[in-house]
Design a protein around this motif. Structure first.
Motif, PDB file in Angstrom:
ATOM      1  N   ILE A  18      17.948 -31.715 -96.836  1.00  0.00           N
ATOM      2  CA  ILE A  18      19.303 -32.246 -97.001  1.00  0.00           C
ATOM      3  C   ILE A  18      19.394 -32.938 -98.360  1.00  0.00           C
ATOM      4  CG2 ILE A  18      21.066 -33.773 -96.056  1.00  0.00           C
ATOM      5  CD1 ILE A  18      20.409 -31.339 -94.347  1.00  0.00           C
ATOM      6  N   GLU A  54      25.315 -35.703 -97.971  1.00  0.00           N
ATOM      7  CA  GLU A  54      26.171 -35.551 -96.796  1.00  0.00           C
ATOM      8  C   GLU A  54      27.612 -35.837 -97.201  1.00  0.00           C
ATOM      9  OE1 GLU A  54      24.810 -37.942 -93.595  1.00  0.00           O
ATOM     10  OE2 GLU A  54      22.745 -37.195 -93.675  1.00  0.00           O
ATOM     11  N   LYS A  77      26.506 -31.232 -94.277  1.00  0.00           N
ATOM     12  CA  LYS A  77      25.165 -31.700 -94.647  1.00  0.00           C
ATOM     13  C   LYS A  77      24.625 -30.675 -95.645  1.00  0.00           C
ATOM     14  CE  LYS A  77      24.234 -33.958 -90.219  1.00  0.00           C
ATOM     15  NZ  LYS A  77      24.491 -35.300 -90.727  1.00  0.00           N
TER      16      LYS A  77
END
Length: 415
Positions: free
Chosen positions: A100, A103, A233
């Protein structure tokens, strides 16, 4: 009384006079030579570069400016108009597939997903209700048909009895006609009920089909929103280096705006820009030489892009060693595209004294003096230049910059 001089003395005086005269002559010659050195133009041997004509192999090349780029690079764009909620990585960081990076604020997407799920549930209820109504109506119509079939059987039996009695004169013509009409009426009602069942089935099927179509549309919209929710994400598409990333938390982003860029490590190619003057000479598979800080790499032209922008043509070069430790992303390199080879030609070391191909004035070096002459030059690969005419093997020429004395015919070369 005068005495005669000693012959030895006379001879010594004569030698002194002759020696003095010779010394004065030598001084005069030396003075003239020194004056000539002072007045005649000269250049220090350490300030020039001299090359000797020899046999060698030379390639005709086209010079270009190149930039090292990754062979595989992907950008991640924003799926929705949103804002950056949290940043989890930094540019220049090595990432793995699925890591990731940041976000996005997904509250609106979550709301859209919930709304679509509710609408999808409503459509499912509508389809179930339509099917239930069809079953109930079918039962009602089936019951009515069964009663009408009984009425039809009764009417036919009564009509047959009346026809037999009519032959005996026991039934009037009016009663016989009424019985026949009752049979026809029952047949018509029975046919209408059966058609009503078919119409009801078609109508319900149409309603169910419309509801099912709307259901499929909602499912696709839901899948799209769920995909956006997953993309909120922002993850690395593959393992490599994160070369760019939106880093300001709270920053607004538009749909399709670049959020991150991930480049593959140790797998590079070169994008080169060449003057469109040379476009007709370029072709795929041509040999390419790439130089950076004295290091040379080899490659081949992969693609010549057809579009010309700002007077330049771009071409993509595949390297023989795309994982060379010398390469860095966005590094600028010197590119030479080889368009032809010549073996066993007369060559000189390339230098700033030469300017392309054709007839050029140069300085030939012999016995400490450089004299202006003319050479016919041909192909050049940046290291060597072909001498087409005007020189023989062993001749020496100044190949460094000669602009300072370009108007002179001869130059003295000093140590």
């Amino acid at each position: 009384m005068d005495r005669a001089l000693d012959p030895a003395l006379i001879h010594r005086r004569r030698r002194i006079r002759v020696g003095g005269a010779l010394l004065l002559l030598a001084c005069a010659v030396l003075a003239c030579w020194q004056l000539n050195r002072l007045l005649r133009p000269s250049v220090s041997a350490g300030d020039i570069v001299v090359s000797t004509v020899r046999r060698g192999d030379v390639a005709n090349t086209i010079n270009a400016a190149g930039v090292v780029i990754p062979v595989h690079e992907e950008v991640v764009a924003s799926p929705v108009a949103s804002r950056v909620a949290k940043v989890r990585a930094k540019p220049g960081q090595l990432v793995k597939a699925g890591d990731i990076l940041l976000e996005l604020d997904d509250r609106e997407i979550v709301l859209a997903v919930d709304t679509l799920r509710e609408q999808l549930a409503q459509q499912e209820n509508r389809i179930a209700t339509s099917k239930l109504e069809l079953e109930q109506k079918h039962k009602q119509l089936t019951s009515a048909i069964e009663l009408l079939e009984l009425d039809l059987l009764s009417s036919r039996a009564l009509n047959e009895r009346n026809q037999k009695l009519r032959q005996s004169g026991l039934v009037s013509g009016e009663n016989l006609l009424a019985g026949e009409l009752a049979v026809k009426r029952a047949e018509i009602q029975l046919r209408q009920q059966r058609e009503l069942i078919a119409d009801s089935r078609r109508s319900t099927a149409t309603s169910i089909a419309a509801a099912t179509l709307q259901q499929e549309i909602l499912k696709k919209q839901l899948a799209q929103q769920e995909n956006k929710l997953a993309q909120a994400k922002v993850a690395a598409p593959f393992s490599g280096m994160l070369t760019s990333l939106v880093q300001e938390e709270g920053a607004s982003v538009a749909v399709g705006q670049l959020l991150a860029r991930v480049s593959e490590l140790n797998n590079y190619r070169v994008e080169a820009s060449v003057s469109d003057f040379h476009a007709r000479l370029l072709a795929p598979s041509q040999e390419v030489r790439i130089e950076q800080n004295g290091e040379r790499l080899q490659g081949r032209v992969h693609t010549v892009l057809p579009e010309i922008q700002n007077g330049t043509v771009k071409l993509l070069v595949d390297l023989d060693k795309p994982d060379s430790p010398l390469l860095r992303n966005k590094m600028r390199v010197d590119v030479s595209v080889v368009t032809a080879h010549k073996n066993g030609a007369l060559v000189l070391d390339s230098g700033s004294a030469f300017n392309g191909a054709g007839r050029q004035a140069v300085f030939a070096v012999q016995d400490g003096v450089a004299r202006k002459t003319t050479l016919q030059l041909g192909s050049s690969d940046g290291k060597l230049v072909e001498v087409v005419a005007g020189a023989r093997p062993g001749d020496r020429f100044i190949v460094s910059d000669t602009k300072a004395f370009a108007r002179l015919d001869t130059i003295r070369i000093t140590n």
